[in-house]
Design a protein around this motif. Structure first.
Motif, PDB file in Angstrom:
ATOM      1  N   LEU A   1       0.820  -1.217   0.000  1.00 22.30           N
ATOM      2  CA  LEU A   1       0.000   0.000   0.000  1.00 22.30           C
ATOM      3  C   LEU A   1       0.851   1.263   0.000  1.00 22.30           C
ATOM      4  O   LEU A   1       0.632   2.181  -0.783  1.00 22.30           O
ATOM      5  CB  LEU A   1      -0.939   0.011   1.211  1.00 22.30           C
ATOM      6  N   ALA A   2       1.835   1.303   0.901  1.00 22.88           N
ATOM      7  CA  ALA A   2       2.633   2.526   1.022  1.00 22.88           C
ATOM      8  C   ALA A   2       3.260   2.891  -0.319  1.00 22.88           C
ATOM      9  O   ALA A   2       3.340   4.061  -0.695  1.00 22.88           O
ATOM     10  CB  ALA A   2       3.709   2.339   2.085  1.00 22.88           C
TER      11      ALA A   2
ATOM     12  N   LEU B   1      -4.829   3.440   9.057  1.00 20.32           N
ATOM     13  CA  LEU B   1      -6.211   3.216   8.617  1.00 20.32           C
ATOM     14  C   LEU B   1      -6.925   2.298   9.610  1.00 20.32           C
ATOM     15  O   LEU B   1      -6.305   1.384  10.151  1.00 20.32           O
ATOM     16  CB  LEU B   1      -6.232   2.580   7.226  1.00 20.32           C
TER      17      LEU B   1
ATOM     18  N   ILE C   1      -0.422  12.099   2.046  1.00 17.01           N
ATOM     19  CA  ILE C   1      -0.390  10.642   1.956  1.00 17.01           C
ATOM     20  C   ILE C   1      -0.457  10.028   3.358  1.00 17.01           C
ATOM     21  O   ILE C   1       0.373  10.335   4.211  1.00 17.01           O
ATOM     22  CB  ILE C   1       0.883  10.184   1.218  1.00 17.01           C
ATOM     23  N   PRO C   2      -1.446   9.178   3.589  1.00 15.62           N
ATOM     24  CA  PRO C   2      -1.557   8.588   4.931  1.00 15.62           C
ATOM     25  C   PRO C   2      -0.596   7.418   5.103  1.00 15.62           C
ATOM     26  O   PRO C   2      -0.074   6.872   4.132  1.00 15.62           O
ATOM     27  CB  PRO C   2      -3.010   8.090   4.959  1.00 15.62           C
TER      28      PRO C   2
ATOM     29  N   LEU D   1       4.115  14.097   3.498  1.00 18.06           N
ATOM     30  CA  LEU D   1       4.330  13.798   2.090  1.00 18.06           C
ATOM     31  C   LEU D   1       3.040  14.038   1.333  1.00 18.06           C
ATOM     32  O   LEU D   1       1.968  13.672   1.814  1.00 18.06           O
ATOM     33  CB  LEU D   1       4.768  12.346   1.913  1.00 18.06           C
TER      34      LEU D   1
ATOM     35  N   PRO E   1      -0.460   3.687   5.830  1.00 15.49           N
ATOM     36  CA  PRO E   1      -1.461   2.613   5.777  1.00 15.49           C
ATOM     37  C   PRO E   1      -1.766   2.012   7.151  1.00 15.49           C
ATOM     38  O   PRO E   1      -2.878   1.543   7.392  1.00 15.49           O
ATOM     39  CB  PRO E   1      -0.811   1.559   4.865  1.00 15.49           C
TER      40      PRO E   1
ATOM     41  N   VAL F   1       5.592  12.894  -5.784  1.00 10.34           N
ATOM     42  CA  VAL F   1       5.405  13.104  -4.348  1.00 10.34           C
ATOM     43  C   VAL F   1       6.318  14.243  -3.919  1.00 10.34           C
ATOM     44  O   VAL F   1       7.446  14.343  -4.381  1.00 10.34           O
ATOM     45  CB  VAL F   1       5.755  11.813  -3.578  1.00 10.34           C
ATOM     46  N   TRP F   2       5.806  15.123  -3.085  1.00 12.87           N
ATOM     47  CA  TRP F   2       6.669  16.163  -2.535  1.00 12.87           C
ATOM     48  C   TRP F   2       6.483  16.252  -1.039  1.00 12.87           C
ATOM     49  O   TRP F   2       5.476  15.818  -0.503  1.00 12.87           O
ATOM     50  CB  TRP F   2       6.408  17.514  -3.214  1.00 12.87           C
ATOM     51  N   LYS F   3       7.506  16.802  -0.417  1.00 14.30           N
ATOM     52  CA  LYS F   3       7.490  16.816   1.033  1.00 14.30           C
ATOM     53  C   LYS F   3       7.297  18.232   1.522  1.00 14.30           C
ATOM     54  O   LYS F   3       7.947  19.157   1.040  1.00 14.30           O
ATOM     55  CB  LYS F   3       8.837  16.272   1.542  1.00 14.30           C
ATOM     56  N   VAL F   4       6.403  18.397   2.455  1.00 15.74           N
ATOM     57  CA  VAL F   4       6.247  19.698   3.097  1.00 15.74           C
ATOM     58  C   VAL F   4       6.823  19.565   4.496  1.00 15.74           C
ATOM     59  O   VAL F   4       6.427  18.692   5.255  1.00 15.74           O
ATOM     60  CB  VAL F   4       4.754  20.097   3.156  1.00 15.74           C
TER      61      VAL F   4
ATOM     62  N   TYR G   1       0.617   4.366  -2.717  1.00 11.11           N
ATOM     63  CA  TYR G   1       0.238   5.727  -2.303  1.00 11.11           C
ATOM     64  C   TYR G   1       1.240   6.737  -2.853  1.00 11.11           C
ATOM     65  O   TYR G   1       0.914   7.868  -3.166  1.00 11.11           O
ATOM     66  CB  TYR G   1       0.239   5.860  -0.776  1.00 11.11           C
ATOM     67  N   MET G   2       2.498   6.288  -2.921  1.00 12.57           N
ATOM     68  CA  MET G   2       3.584   7.207  -3.313  1.00 12.57           C
ATOM     69  C   MET G   2       3.785   7.254  -4.821  1.00 12.57           C
ATOM     70  O   MET G   2       4.730   7.893  -5.274  1.00 12.57           O
ATOM     71  CB  MET G   2       4.894   6.753  -2.664  1.00 12.57           C
TER      72      MET G   2
END
Lengths: 344, 614
Positions: A331-332, B425, B419-420, B236, B422, A340-343, A335-336
């Motif tokens: 999953l991770a 959840l 972006i969470p 992210l 996982p 992707v950017w970082k704040v 998601y990416m």
């Protein structure tokens, strides 16, 4: 309980094991009873535990079928049983999935789904009860009723050309295509068993007498006096012979079959040898369309049986190959995907 | 930056830019690149892609115009914005169709090379609008974009046509300069995208730089701008469209539940992307089935649910019409099933690429018989992730079909998504029935009223389900009048109890006051913008945004009574309004615009203000 269930399945099942606690509600004398009896007879012979069998039906008289078997079962939406069966089989390819349908359910409202089921070659067994009439809606003509048929909705005779179910199945690419008759119980049991054993989509058209709205539609094929003269039993590798005296046969002439009277033993040599494994479907089509021709017999038995990869195999094989190639999904990681950017 | 030294930039709170051109001009791509760079520059943003349904409409025509609008700023950016500040029009048709979206004195950047006699005629201009004075209300910047692009690529080994196609990057370069944006993110993207074609990569990068340099060196614009970065929670981020978010939400629910997904659908705009994307994720064990039609899609999903998977199907309005009979069967069989409806403008084929909220009553009631089911509506592109996830939770827990409402605006619109992890959840627990003691298919959980889920393959639990009415407990076919009455009520009560399981929405603003705006779905951003503005101006206005429309939240009834007026804005003719009026007997005032577009902040503000002044 788990243990007990296992021992139950280890013992040889009988047809009583497949009867549910529900009383069938078909009309007395309906051909459906005969088909139910043969299915109950064949299921124990397949060696498949009861819990791995699922019967799926649509709507119509025949579609009450699942209620009368003690397997898993679904009575679904008119014409749509093939869709539900597709989901079940793809979800769990280990199950033995059966579709019970009729000429209206399967060929009218659900014709589309049957077509796609066949072309995909999902490993399920389709039993189509063909009584050439609408029974549950009480007597209208169906897609297999002959031209001129007088019914409640065709008081002056039907002008709808009938569909040939065997030809339809062959045309859609079904890999096992057969026909049997409700009253020919031993033949029906034999065909049901062969359909179950076929790896791929099996289609069986069963001529079924509706004694209320279309009694005697198949009388010529079932009455002891006329039966042998009108039925052609297809047997793999055997010449096409029929008739009470087995004195008539079929040979190819040009693009058609013609009847040959068998006077001498040598005459048999010119007859067509039925080959159900022929990859070329031409002969099977010719046989399917014998019913269009006057004075020709009606074939029953297996028209065609060929091996092709099954749909559920291809679907799961692809999942396996993609998983092998990409690794098990994370999953991770998805998601990416993308930017992707970082704040901070 | 060099120009910052030489020239001052005007600071803006927020800006709306719209790129428009022929559907073959790469407008969507240009818009997406601008969005990405804007996000990296840490602005809040919201986008509205708008493209024709025709795959390749004839070049230069009005119905071949594609556009992409982005609204960005320092804070409170909840919508793609109403009136455009900067329009980039790549041809006369793009100018003509988009003029009505511009505010007074807006900036128009034109590709003057495209203003040929033929293109003017195709756009229906009798005279060149650049010469008639009809654009005098705007600041018009005609640039020979095609000519300059070709010149910049003079010594590149590409055909004339291929060079010409780089012109959108020239235009993008111009707009980047206007807003003081870095080119690097786009350059990196181009290089990755055309990794296998170095010449094309080089050409696009050159066009981009040429555009930027042109704007800078010619001192073309009267003023240049800067939009300061927003205060954004650390983490992210990525951009995500509603459809992407639905897919990730579903896959996540599949993983978290330990069941794999079974996804079946038939291609339909604007839901097809869900099928495309989910088909990529086979390594999650997802089974995807492109069915022969909408009915087969839902039928097979229901079959898969019976067999122990999470059956999911997605569609848009016409497809939902086709699926209704199976939704009713799912209600009767009490099996989990998730139905995504990406609403589009109807009725019938309607306007497939345009947005609408007119399927609400269909989702609620579009079945024969008493067939209630939970309905959840996503409120933003990234919220689609959570809506899908929650829908699976509810479907599994309550053994029921669930409808998730999204729409064309959310499906194609994008926004930055934090972006969470996982692991954060919520868990999804599933328990199949086991063979111990007597088995009753319609025995219910006392809390949720959900029945048992007994899957084929389980010895001893063989049972039959069907569309005929069920006897309570045994599930046998029953025509008993009292049993039918009982079952109808039980099925309704079960859905009602979903209320105890899902989170209540929070009211935006005080719990009592002059006027309450009640909203649902993709109008969230517009309504929130209006409410924030009015609250800032001192009005006693609050907002209650519904996530689950069936069942409605407990507090809704109370809130409705605590405000003098209730306004319900929707992109339909008042569907939620009629539900609420019916259920709570309040004189809610509908506010409706049904143009295939999101509601505009300005018109809703005006409407609410007129009520406040009464």
């Amino acid at each position: 309980m788990e243990k007990k269930a296992q021992t139950l399945n280890a013992k040889k099942l009988t047809k009583q094991d497949f009867a549910s606690d529900q009383e069938p509600r078909w009309c007395v004398g309906c051909g459906d009873y005969a088909i139910l009896a043969q299915v109950k007879r064949v299921l124990p012979e397949l060696g498949i535990p009861r819990e791995k069998i699922v019967f799926v039906s649509g709507i119509g008289c025949s579609s009450r079928f699942p209620y009368y078997l003690n397997t898993y079962g679904l009575h679904t939406v008119h014409g749509r049983a093939p869709t539900v069966a597709t989901g079940i089989k793809l979800a769990n390819p280990d199950l033995s999935v059966w579709i019970v349908t009729g000429d209206g359910d399967g060929l009218s409202i659900g014709g589309n789904h049957l077509l796609h089921l066949f072309r995909r070659n999902l490993d399920v067994n389709v039993i189509l009860f063909n009584n050439e009439i609408y029974g549950l809606t009480k007597g209208q003509f169906s897609p297999t009723s002959p031209l001129g048929k007088v019914t409640k909705s065709s008081p002056y005779g039907s002008v709808d050309a009938p569909l040939n179910p065997i030809s339809f199945a062959l045309g859609a690419g079904a890999t096992f295509v057969a026909r049997s008759i409700d009253r020919d119980t031993r033949h029906l049991a034999h065909i049901l068993k062969r359909a179950a054993e076929h790896k791929g989509c099996s289609f069986i058209e069963v001529y079924q007498n509706c004694n209320i709205f279309n009694d005697g539609a198949f009388a010529e094929l079932t009455s002891p006096e006329t039966k042998l003269d009108h039925v052609l039993y297809l047997e793999h590798g055997q010449p096409l012979i029929f008739g009470k005296e087995k004195k008539r046969g079929l040979r190819l002439k040009g693009m058609n079959f013609e009847i040959v009277e068998l006077h001498e033993e040598e005459d048999v040599g010119q007859l067509y040898l039925h080959n159900e494994n022929d990859f070329n479907p031409a002969a099977a089509f010719l046989l399917a369309h014998l019913t269009d021709r006057e004075d020709y017999p009606t074939p029953v038995g297996v028209f065609r049986r060929i091996q092709e990869p099954t749909y559920e195999y291809l679907v799961h094989d692809q999942i396996q190959r993609v998983t092998d190639q990409k690794g098990k999904g994370d999953l991770a990681q998805i998601y990416m995907s993308g930017d992707v950017w970082k704040v901070e | 930056m060099e120009d910052a030294k030489t020239r001052s930039r005007k600071e803006l709170e927020h800006v709306i830019v719209r790129f428009a051109g022929d559907s073959g001009d790469g407008i969507q791509l240009t818009g997406k690149q601008f969005t990405r760079t804007t996000a990296i520059a840490r602005n809040e943003l919201n986008t509205l892609p708008d493209f024709p349904a025709e795959i390749r409409a004839p070049a230069g025509t009005l119905h071949g115009v594609s556009s992409f609008q982005i609204h960005f700023g320092r804070e409170h950016i909840h919508t793609p914005g109403d009136k455009v500040d900067v329009l980039v029009a790549m041809n006369p048709a793009a100018l003509k169709t988009n003029l009505r979206h511009l505010r007074d004195n807006a900036i128009i950047i034109l590709n003057v090379d495209a203003f040929t006699e033929k293109n003017l005629r195709l756009a229906g201009y009798e005279k060149n609008p650049l010469e008639t004075g009809e654009l005098s209300a705007y600041q018009v910047y005609p640039i020979a974009i095609t000519t300059y692009t070709l010149k910049a690529l003079e010594d590149v080994e590409l055909s004339h046509k291929e060079k010409e196609r780089c012109k959108n990057f020239f235009a993008l370069g111009v707009v980047y300069w206007l807003f003081d944006r870095p080119l690097e993110p786009t350059i990196e993207w181009i290089q990755a995208k055309f990794a296998r074609n170095a010449v094309l990569a080089e050409a696009n990068v050159r066009a981009l730089k040429a555009g930027r340099n042109f704007a800078e060196s010619t001192e073309l614009f009267h003023s240049a701008f800067r939009v300061l970065p927003a205060e954004i929670p650390p983490g992210l981020y990525r951009n995500i469209t509603g459809n992407e978010a639905l897919v990730l939400g579903l896959i996540s629910a599949g993983e978290k539940s330990g069941l794999s997904l079974y996804y079946a659908s038939y291609p339909i705009t604007p839901a097809s992307d869900v099928l495309h994307m989910i088909s990529l994720y086979k390594n999650f064990g997802v089974i995807t089935f492109q069915a022969e039609d909408e009915i087969s899609a839902i039928g097979s999903a229901l079959g898969a649910s019976f067999a122990g998977k999470i059956g999911v199907t997605a569609t848009s309005g016409p497809g939902l019409s086709l699926k209704t009979e199976f939704v009713g069967l799912a209600v009767m069989m009490e099996l989990p099933l998730v139905i995504l409806d990406i609403q589009r403008a109807g009725p019938s084929t309607g306007m497939p690429t345009k947005t609408e909220q007119a399927d609400l009553l269909m989702a609620m009631y579009g079945r024969h018989g008493e067939a209630p089911l939970p309905v959840v509506a996503a409120c933003s592109p990234s919220d689609c992730f959570y809506a899908a996830y929650e829908a699976v939770q509810v479907a599994l827990r309550f053994m029921t079909p669930v409808v998730v409402l999204s729409d064309g605006f959310l499906a194609n619109g994008s926004e930055p998504w934090r972006i969470p992890d996982p692991n954060d959840l919520p868990p999804i627990q599933v328990k199949f029935a086991e063979p111990n003691g007597p088995f009753y298919p319609y025995q219910r959980d006392p809390v949720t009223l959900a029945r048992n889920w007994a899957i084929p393959g389980t010895p001893g639990l063989e049972h039959r389900l069907g569309g005929l009415e069920k006897e309570d407990l045994t599930g046998n076919v029953s025509y008993d009048p009292e049993n039918h009455d009982k079952m109808v009520r039980l099925r309704a009560e079960k859905i009602d109890r979903v209320r105890n399981f899902v989170a209540e929405p929070e009211i935006v603003g005080p719990e009592e006051g002059e006027l309450l705006l009640v909203s649902w779905g993709s109008t969230h951003g517009t309504v929130l913008t209006v409410v924030e503005q009015l609250q800032k101006e001192g009005h006693a206005v609050s907002m209650y945004h519904l996530r689950w429309i069936n069942p409605l939240p407990e507090k809704l009834g109370t809130y409705l009574k605590r405000f003098r007026r209730v306004v319900i804005p929707e992109i339909n003719l008042g569907q939620l309004a009629s539900l609420i009026r019916n259920k709570y007997l309040v004189d809610a005032i509908p506010f409706n615009r049904v143009r295939g577009l999101p509601l505009q902040v300005s018109e809703l503000t005006e409407f609410v203000k007129s009520l406040l002044e009464e």
